[in-house]
Scaffold this motif. Structure first.
Motif, PDB file in Angstrom:
ATOM      1  N   MET A   4       0.854  -1.186   0.000  1.00 30.25           N
ATOM      2  CA  MET A   4       0.000   0.000   0.000  1.00 30.25           C
ATOM      3  C   MET A   4       0.888   1.233   0.000  1.00 30.25           C
ATOM      4  O   MET A   4       1.772   1.361   0.851  1.00 30.25           O
ATOM      5  N   LEU A   5       0.641   2.124  -0.951  1.00 34.61           N
ATOM      6  CA  LEU A   5       1.409   3.368  -1.057  1.00 34.61           C
ATOM      7  C   LEU A   5       2.904   3.095  -1.075  1.00 34.61           C
ATOM      8  O   LEU A   5       3.690   3.788  -0.447  1.00 34.61           O
ATOM      9  N   GLY A   6       3.296   2.031  -1.775  1.00 39.24           N
ATOM     10  CA  GLY A   6       4.703   1.705  -1.907  1.00 39.24           C
ATOM     11  C   GLY A   6       5.312   1.031  -0.698  1.00 39.24           C
ATOM     12  O   GLY A   6       6.498   0.761  -0.677  1.00 39.24           O
ATOM     13  N   GLN A   7       4.512   0.763   0.332  1.00 40.24           N
ATOM     14  CA  GLN A   7       5.019   0.094   1.528  1.00 40.24           C
ATOM     15  C   GLN A   7       4.396  -1.286   1.640  1.00 40.24           C
ATOM     16  O   GLN A   7       3.234  -1.476   1.299  1.00 40.24           O
ATOM     17  N   ILE A   8       5.170  -2.232   2.120  1.00 43.18           N
ATOM     18  CA  ILE A   8       4.663  -3.580   2.324  1.00 43.18           C
ATOM     19  C   ILE A   8       3.943  -3.626   3.669  1.00 43.18           C
ATOM     20  O   ILE A   8       4.482  -3.213   4.689  1.00 43.18           O
ATOM     21  N   VAL A   9       2.707  -4.103   3.638  1.00 45.22           N
ATOM     22  CA  VAL A   9       1.908  -4.232   4.858  1.00 45.22           C
ATOM     23  C   VAL A   9       1.728  -5.720   5.124  1.00 45.22           C
ATOM     24  O   VAL A   9       1.244  -6.445   4.270  1.00 45.22           O
ATOM     25  N   GLU A  10       2.138  -6.159   6.294  1.00 43.97           N
ATOM     26  CA  GLU A  10       2.038  -7.569   6.643  1.00 43.97           C
ATOM     27  C   GLU A  10       1.019  -7.760   7.762  1.00 43.97           C
ATOM     28  O   GLU A  10       0.657  -6.823   8.460  1.00 43.97           O
ATOM     29  N   TRP A  11       0.576  -8.989   7.927  1.00 42.85           N
ATOM     30  CA  TRP A  11      -0.344  -9.318   9.002  1.00 42.85           C
ATOM     31  C   TRP A  11       0.325  -9.029  10.345  1.00 42.85           C
ATOM     32  O   TRP A  11       1.491  -9.332  10.552  1.00 42.85           O
ATOM     33  N   ILE A  12      -0.453  -8.464  11.277  1.00 40.53           N
ATOM     34  CA  ILE A  12       0.021  -8.139  12.621  1.00 40.53           C
ATOM     35  C   ILE A  12      -0.652  -9.108  13.585  1.00 40.53           C
ATOM     36  O   ILE A  12      -1.879  -9.228  13.601  1.00 40.53           O
ATOM     37  N   SER A  13       0.125  -9.793  14.392  1.00 37.31           N
ATOM     38  CA  SER A  13      -0.427 -10.720  15.371  1.00 37.31           C
ATOM     39  C   SER A  13      -1.097  -9.927  16.490  1.00 37.31           C
ATOM     40  O   SER A  13      -0.576  -8.911  16.944  1.00 37.31           O
TER      41      SER A  13
END
Length: 72
Positions: A4-13
């Motif tokens: 998103m918007l050039g940033q990697i967004v990963e799942w947050i526990s």
């Protein structure tokens, strides 16, 4: 993983961090029928995770929702 918007967004526990209350996020549940859904964390109301229909969902991970598409 989502970009998103050039940033990697990963799942947050949920063990690491919870989202802000009353904010919709993408949630992951080990439930086999619909493991990924839009949910809100409503601790201030004593409800926990809610998807608008069910309460007390077992959410193990979450991530912010992407921005909606731009319209012309």
């Amino acid at each position: 993983m989502i970009t998103m918007l050039g940033q990697i967004v990963e799942w947050i526990s949920v063990k690491d961090r919870m989202p802000l209350e009353d904010v919709e996020v993408l949630g992951y549940s080990p439930h086999p029928i619909s493991p990924i859904m839009i949910v809100m964390y409503l601790e201030n109301l004593g409800l926990g995770w809610c998807n608008g229909e069910d309460q007390f969902l077992e959410i193990t991970h979450w991530m912010p929702l992407p921005e909606p598409p731009k319209t012309e």
